[in-house]
Design a protein around this motif. Sequence first.
Motif, PDB file in Angstrom:
ATOM      1  N   LEU A   9       0.725  -1.107   0.155  1.00 10.84           N
ATOM      2  CA  LEU A   9      -0.038  -0.077  -0.015  1.00 10.84           C
ATOM      3  C   LEU A   9       0.848   1.285   0.096  1.00 10.84           C
ATOM      4  CD1 LEU A   9      -2.684  -1.109   2.534  1.00 10.84           C
ATOM      5  CD2 LEU A   9      -2.658  -0.983   0.191  1.00 10.84           C
ATOM      6  N   ILE A  11       1.070   3.645   2.290  1.00 13.04           N
ATOM      7  CA  ILE A  11       0.686   4.682   2.521  1.00 13.04           C
ATOM      8  C   ILE A  11       1.570   5.786   3.251  1.00 13.04           C
ATOM      9  CG2 ILE A  11      -0.899   5.682   4.356  1.00 13.04           C
ATOM     10  CD1 ILE A  11      -2.338   3.903   2.167  1.00 13.04           C
ATOM     11  N   LYS A  13       3.116   7.837   0.927  1.00 16.19           N
ATOM     12  CA  LYS A  13       4.310   7.854  -0.188  1.00 16.19           C
ATOM     13  C   LYS A  13       4.130   9.197  -0.621  1.00 16.19           C
ATOM     14  CE  LYS A  13       6.017   5.835  -4.360  1.00 16.19           C
ATOM     15  NZ  LYS A  13       7.344   5.312  -3.783  1.00 16.19           N
ATOM     16  N   ASP A  23      -4.776  10.680  -2.703  1.00 13.27           N
ATOM     17  CA  ASP A  23      -5.322   9.562  -3.577  1.00 13.27           C
ATOM     18  C   ASP A  23      -5.575   8.395  -3.002  1.00 13.27           C
ATOM     19  OD1 ASP A  23      -5.066  10.978  -6.045  1.00 13.27           O
ATOM     20  OD2 ASP A  23      -2.945  11.167  -5.441  1.00 13.27           O
ATOM     21  N   GLN A  24      -4.534   8.223  -1.702  1.00 16.63           N
ATOM     22  CA  GLN A  24      -4.832   6.853  -0.940  1.00 16.63           C
ATOM     23  C   GLN A  24      -6.016   6.860  -0.087  1.00 16.63           C
ATOM     24  OE1 GLN A  24      -0.862   7.425   0.932  1.00 16.63           O
ATOM     25  NE2 GLN A  24       0.120   5.803  -0.655  1.00 16.63           N
ATOM     26  N   ARG A  25      -6.550   8.148   0.228  1.00 12.81           N
ATOM     27  CA  ARG A  25      -7.715   7.973   1.147  1.00 12.81           C
ATOM     28  C   ARG A  25      -8.745   7.881   0.340  1.00 12.81           C
ATOM     29  NH1 ARG A  25      -5.485  12.785   3.103  1.00 12.81           N
ATOM     30  NH2 ARG A  25      -5.137  12.637   5.492  1.00 12.81           N
ATOM     31  N   TRP A  27      -8.688   5.788  -2.462  1.00 10.11           N
ATOM     32  CA  TRP A  27      -8.717   4.488  -2.615  1.00 10.11           C
ATOM     33  C   TRP A  27      -9.294   3.681  -1.648  1.00 10.11           C
ATOM     34  CZ3 TRP A  27      -6.501   0.421   0.220  1.00 10.11           C
ATOM     35  CH2 TRP A  27      -6.678  -0.861  -0.535  1.00 10.11           C
ATOM     36  N   ASP A  51       4.929   3.648   3.820  1.00  6.75           N
ATOM     37  CA  ASP A  51       6.049   3.923   2.698  1.00  6.75           C
ATOM     38  C   ASP A  51       7.454   3.900   3.503  1.00  6.75           C
ATOM     39  OD1 ASP A  51       6.779   4.354  -0.026  1.00  6.75           O
ATOM     40  OD2 ASP A  51       7.484   6.271   0.758  1.00  6.75           O
TER      41      ASP A  51
END
Length: 77
Positions: A9, A11, A13, A23-25, A27, A51
């Motif tokens: 993941l 997270i 990065k 972007d990760q939120r 996703w 990360d």
Amino acid sequence: MILYHIADLHIGKSIYGRSMLEDQRDWVEKFLARCDEKRPDAVLIAGDVYDRSNPSGEAMELVGNFLSELDDRDIPV
């Protein structure tokens, strides 16, 4: 049995100085919506969750919230 396997993941990065957290939120929200739709029996998380070895508070909060949301749905991790 439905098993979701997610990996690497990373997270927290950043790419060329741009944080990927938003972007990760996004996703995470989409993944949780998919879990609501398909109701997996479990989620397997492998690889690098963060990360770096010393993640930011924001990255830790996102992962914590993600795991809490899966727990609230009674989905084992």
